[in-house]
Design a protein around this motif. Structure first.
Motif, PDB file in Angstrom:
ATOM      1  N   LEU A 102       0.832  -1.203   0.000  1.00 28.41           N
ATOM      2  CA  LEU A 102       0.000   0.000   0.000  1.00 28.41           C
ATOM      3  C   LEU A 102       0.865   1.252   0.000  1.00 28.41           C
ATOM      4  N   PRO A 120      -5.274   8.468   2.407  1.00 27.94           N
ATOM      5  CA  PRO A 120      -6.386   7.510   2.406  1.00 27.94           C
ATOM      6  C   PRO A 120      -7.614   8.074   3.123  1.00 27.94           C
ATOM      7  N   CYS A 169      -7.541   1.101  -1.148  1.00 26.26           N
ATOM      8  CA  CYS A 169      -6.645   0.601  -0.092  1.00 26.26           C
ATOM      9  C   CYS A 169      -6.844  -0.890   0.157  1.00 26.26           C
ATOM     10  N   LEU A 176      -7.009  -3.795   6.160  1.00 26.18           N
ATOM     11  CA  LEU A 176      -6.833  -2.378   6.523  1.00 26.18           C
ATOM     12  C   LEU A 176      -6.114  -2.196   7.859  1.00 26.18           C
TER      13      LEU A 176
END
Length: 202
Positions: A102, A120, A169, A176
């Motif tokens: 990421l 994000p 994402c 996450l």
């Protein structure tokens, strides 16, 4: 590309220095450093206690602007002032599970779109302490700070900012966990469980 690790907070909610909490045999800040160094050319730790991190091979600096209390925007600005890179990922020292893929994707988004900020947007919230900032943003940030303005999201409208969707994402970090920051003991307990589960899969 440079990584800026913010380690200047007081950790009041945790009750002790979060950066040095032992997570599965390793201080939190070392988890962050080892992830970030895989996608950057240099790492900067912003701290007023550099002696605590002597074993980490990163540049240690203190805040370049004084303000009452600790402020992450000051930390980001301070890192940008000494960075040798156009693009910089600013992260908190209590985010041990930052996804390498990421982080790399965030740098790529910044570069290909010539964005000044890439941040994000997860579950209705911006993640300014896991975001990419162009080095030149430091000039406006400095002016912002000198006027006594310290809220990071407020500056985004003044830059060419790319907001990354949760869907984007999830492609790189399906759980996450990059955005799990450990503010409370309960957060730390969750991190230990994640660490143990990951160890089982190795």
């Amino acid at each position: 590309m440079t990584g800026i690790i913010l380690a200047g907070g007081d950790s009041k909610r945790m009750g002790k220095n979060k950066a040095l909490l032992d997570l599965c045999g390793k201080p939190l800040i070392e988890w962050v450093f080892e992830n970030i160094k895989q996608v950057t050319d240099e790492v900067i730790i912003v701290t007023d206690k550099p002696h605590l991190y002597e074993n980490i091979p990163a540049k240690k600096i203190s805040d370049k602007i004084s303000c009452e209390g600790k402020n992450p925007l000051v930390g980001i600005y301070s890192g940008l002032c000494v960075s040798n890179s156009r693009y910089n990922i600013a992260v908190a020292c209590d985010m041990p599970f930052i996804s390498i893929s990421l982080a790399r994707a965030m740098f790529e988004e910044a570069n290909k779109g010539q964005h000044e900020v890439v941040v994000p947007h997860i579950d209705g919230h911006l993640e300014p302490l896991c975001a990419v900032y162009h080095r030149e943003t430091r000039f406006l940030i400095e002016d912002w700070l000198k006027r006594g303005k310290f809220k990071i999201p407020d500056i985004y409208e003044h830059f060419k900012t790319k907001f990354l969707s949760e869907k984007f994402c999830l492609n790189y970090d399906p759980e996450l966990y990059s955005f799990l920051n450990l503010n409370y003991p309960s957060d730390f307990d969750k991190a230990k469980e994640i660490c143990k589960e990951r160890a089982k899969k190795l």
